[in-house]
Design a protein around this motif. Sequence first.
Motif, mmCIF file in Angstrom:
data_model
loop_
_atom_site.group_PDB
_atom_site.id
_atom_site.type_symbol
_atom_site.label_atom_id
_atom_site.label_comp_id
_atom_site.label_asym_id
_atom_site.label_seq_id
_atom_site.Cartn_x
_atom_site.Cartn_y
_atom_site.Cartn_z
ATOM 1 N N THR A 258 14.617 19.495 11.364
ATOM 2 C CA THR A 258 15.526 17.743 10.980
ATOM 3 C C THR A 258 16.581 17.924 11.582
ATOM 4 O OG1 THR A 258 17.030 18.562 9.403
ATOM 5 C CG2 THR A 258 14.994 17.800 8.118
ATOM 6 N N PRO B 25 15.254 9.147 5.909
ATOM 7 C CA PRO B 25 16.299 9.295 5.219
ATOM 8 C C PRO B 25 16.062 8.736 4.186
ATOM 9 C CG PRO B 25 16.363 9.941 7.797
ATOM 10 C CD PRO B 25 15.168 9.099 7.559
ATOM 11 N N GLU C 4 13.334 19.882 16.707
ATOM 12 C CA GLU C 4 13.816 18.344 16.266
ATOM 13 C C GLU C 4 12.841 17.637 17.093
ATOM 14 O OE1 GLU C 4 17.213 15.898 15.357
ATOM 15 O OE2 GLU C 4 17.426 17.024 16.575
ATOM 16 N N SER D 225 18.747 14.461 4.685
ATOM 17 C CA SER D 225 17.991 15.382 6.464
ATOM 18 C C SER D 225 16.813 14.760 6.663
ATOM 19 C CB SER D 225 18.305 16.578 6.211
ATOM 20 O OG SER D 225 19.253 16.968 6.833
ATOM 21 N N THR E 56 13.640 15.627 5.205
ATOM 22 C CA THR E 56 12.602 16.811 4.700
ATOM 23 C C THR E 56 11.125 16.211 4.981
ATOM 24 O OG1 THR E 56 13.280 17.723 2.798
ATOM 25 C CG2 THR E 56 14.439 18.741 5.077
ATOM 26 N N GLN F 182 14.412 7.548 14.804
ATOM 27 C CA GLN F 182 15.290 7.890 13.108
ATOM 28 C C GLN F 182 16.966 6.862 13.426
ATOM 29 O OE1 GLN F 182 16.338 11.957 15.084
ATOM 30 N NE2 GLN F 182 14.401 13.214 13.099
ATOM 31 N N ARG G 178 11.009 20.943 8.465
ATOM 32 C CA ARG G 178 9.981 19.955 8.297
ATOM 33 C C ARG G 178 8.478 21.103 7.336
ATOM 34 N NH1 ARG G 178 12.142 15.171 8.919
ATOM 35 N NH2 ARG G 178 13.899 15.022 10.041
#
Length: 629
Positions: A605, A213, A599, A207, A209, A128, A611
């Motif tokens: 998220t 992102p 997470e 976020s 989802t 991420q 999610r």
Amino acid sequence: MSTSPPVLTPPLLTEEGGRVREVSVPPLAPRVTSGSLADIPFTNAEQAPDEPAVSRRNPDGTWWDMPARDFAAEVLAMAKGLIALGLRPGDRLAIMSRTTYEWTLTDFAAWAAGLITVPVYPTSSASQARHILQDSRARACFVEDVEQSRMLSAERGNLPALDHLWQFSTGAVGHVVDAGRELPAALVAERRAHLGPHTIATLIYTSGTTGPPKGCVLTHGNFFAEVDNAIELLHPVFRSETSQEASTLLFLPLSHVFGRMVAIGCLRARVRLGHAPSVRTEDLLADLAGFRPTFLLGIPYVLEKIYHTGRATAERRGRAASFDRGARIAQRYGEAVEAAEHGFGGGPGLGLRAARGLYDALIYRRIRAALGGRCRYVICGGSPLGHRLAAFFEGAGVTVFEGYGLTETTAATTATPPLKPRLGTVGWPVPGTALRIADDGEVLIKGEHVFRGYWDARSERAVPHLDADGWMPTGDLGALDSEGYLSITGRKKDLIITSGGKNLAPAPLEDWLRAHPLVSQCLVVGDNRPYVAALVTLEPDGLAHWRRMHKKEHLGPAELIEDADLLRNLQQAVDEANSQVSRAESIRRFTVLPRDFTEEDGHLTPSLKLRRAAIVRDFADEIDRLYAP
């Protein structure tokens, strides 16, 4: 900024087909036409040098105030260092940290150096964080601790643009300041002079989802439009009307636009601001007790936890029935206040006021003590709080201003107007904003706080995200009542269509169930299925209390989720949620999962949104069993 309460202009409503389809509220604050957020610390230092800008926590838990002149000096020194280290105007600088003073200092120093800041959630995984740093092409990144530093150091080969990686906990701020000691302050003034309201201030990544992102491009002008109107609208929050100076302790992530907007708003309004990095219950309660804020920024989960903790404490003392009576009194009181403010009644009667006074000493004072003792307002967003809890807190002496917004709208786009609450809604448009409900129920937005667009890494510019008429589609479903108050009913992409053709939004049911002390998360399913069902996970603190009260500490996790008493309590919660919807929309069956959504597992998220696709995929067998004959 004015120092007297604003005169609220009633919303302008547009009706079509006998219902309100559009609502707008004129701005309360003048539009900023020059300058940038980088000017705020220096303006404060010039106009109010001795007033507290931020409060810092001492190791013993006490707090000391840093005056505006000292904060501006630290911003200037750090900005000089960033310039000396080769960062150029428009370069992206990432910040990966919990909610700390260093976060806010770096934000303003980067702006003063002409940079664009890029928040990264401190809980982000390597992939991420890598995506955000790659997409933004960040040239520098501050992290908080050694774990984050090691994680990103291992990714340096995938981040060719990243020239600098600094760690707050090993003296990164001092290192940067030392690098710029010989530079003249005029260089910073020159960088600031080239900034304006249309200059990009930050890229905040959504976020994600449903996919990777996306970077929302927010300008200095977006933030000015948002915070200036919010300050004027929420006058009693930002402009204390008592002898107590307005102050807040920020504990929500600064990587989220909600926390960031309030931090900027506090410096803009000269409200004393503190930072609380730890959200562990015992740490946060200690920080609140030491800081004693007059208002807080929260999410429904925080208020739900305070309520449930209060009731659990009462139950352990054998006073659950008294707490429940007090809760009902507070709710009735809050509802009576709301009715009076809308001209539908005379407010709480003599008997109700007397009952509230009795329970104030027994219950409500303890609730306020958990918020630090002086807190009278909470700005709440993220998801609906619900009428019941909003009324309870009003009756307990804490007014909750609910709001609704997106990263794309620089946080709030609606808010509860002072003295005109409509419990259970997310209020009126923030001044300077227009809302419209599309034919399919989607909420559309216009306003100066609406972002420039999504970041395109190849061109390094924003790609606009407006429809042909200039409205921004939100993806949320909502409705406007006869006075222009907005209610959010769900996400457009989350709509469930049962095999019988019934359309429903799962969010209201999920929000209602999550308000129960035993429930941590809930996912409603039923797409292409004959009826609606739910996956439920258990809240650790609520479950621990339940086990003590029911003498079931001996049960293991597998036995516990099949325990008849536990399932009976959860069924009662489901029945309460079902009472809010039609039979076709109600939850017919549910199952308790042995672990929570996290997470780390890819089910939440960084901002704790579900999610859905990942959960449905990973728990496909459990969902299938809910529909087995």
